[in-house]
Design an enzyme around this catalytic site. Sequence first.
Site, short mmCIF file in Angstrom:
data_model
loop_
_atom_site.label_atom_id
_atom_site.label_comp_id
_atom_site.label_asym_id
_atom_site.label_seq_id
_atom_site.Cartn_x
_atom_site.Cartn_y
_atom_site.Cartn_z
N PRO A 1 0.48 -2.21 -4.30
CA PRO A 1 -0.04 -3.39 -4.12
C PRO A 1 -0.07 -4.02 -5.52
O PRO A 1 -0.52 -3.52 -6.41
CB PRO A 1 -1.52 -3.26 -3.75
CG PRO A 1 -1.55 -1.97 -3.33
CD PRO A 1 -0.64 -1.11 -3.92
N GLU A 2 0.49 -5.49 -5.59
CA GLU A 2 0.62 -6.14 -6.78
C GLU A 2 -0.72 -7.25 -6.49
O GLU A 2 -1.31 -7.13 -5.60
CB GLU A 2 1.94 -6.52 -6.73
CG GLU A 2 2.84 -5.70 -7.02
CD GLU A 2 4.36 -6.16 -7.31
OE1 GLU A 2 4.31 -6.96 -8.14
OE2 GLU A 2 5.26 -5.51 -6.81
#
Length: 273
Positions: A2-3
């Site tokens: 996840p960014e």
Amino acid sequence: MPELPEVETVRRELVPLLTSRRITRVEIYWHRLIDRPAPEIFVQHLVGTSITALRRRGKYLIFDLDSGEHWLIHLRMTGQIYVRQAQAPIDAHTHARVYLDDGGVIHYRDQRKFGRFYLVRDEDQVVGDLGPEPLSEDWQPEDLAERIRGRRARIKTLLLDQRVVAGLGNIYADEALFLARIHPACEGGRLTEAQVRRLHRAIRQVLLEALRARGSTMSTYIPPSERRGEYQQQRRVYRRKGQPCPVCGTPIEHMKLSGRSTYFCPRCQPFSC
DNA sequence: ACCACAACCTGGCCGC
DNA sequence: TGCGGCCAGGTTGTGG
């Protein structure tokens, strides 16, 4: 994995479920999940506190507790958080459960076990070195310029450095460089003022677009609601090797940059730097 | 300050 | 079916 857009999506989905909830019980099934303090202390301090707010800084989730401490989570590549009822079964790779006073239970799942929990009084002990929030109003092109000035590393590598700007990862770094028409292997410190301004703008645009799509669901990342993110359908270059550039039709190319897969359009992003 | 590389983990996929 | 090798959205540490 996840960014920023994925972590922010997780946060938004969790806020209504967790705000004001009191933690009644904590179970850790894999102790190395807890970075600090010692796992027993972590559990002891968490039990009995209430969650007053749920924030995000870069790729970290921050639970503010009424004890004055902060519980931070970094999902790294494959971490997932969701809330279930007490009777719900435990999925494979679930390493912790946190029970709430309303019968809900937070499940932390992480196939690759890279994610970490932290419990600290001063959150800067964990997030203190992070660069600015790219979606904050006061992040300006001049700040980006200052942080890459004189740096000889490639611009893509610098974008992945969380001290330059917080929250970008491999997908959105490539997407932002494409939008800014900058070759990922350009030396960071040699970007022109105009390029830096374009890059600043492109980073914001890509992150806002991804946020609107509730992030990317590539493989293991699924937001808490299980409504999958949809940004992967809007990717312009990431993992599109050989496919036509959406702007000029030239096949997208792939290269390795500091060990990370990198995608770009050789025509729109010329290596003229 | 840079780079390459390994480490931390597990599972999916591809070719043989 | 099985096995080896490579890949994966992240970060940190080592050595040169």
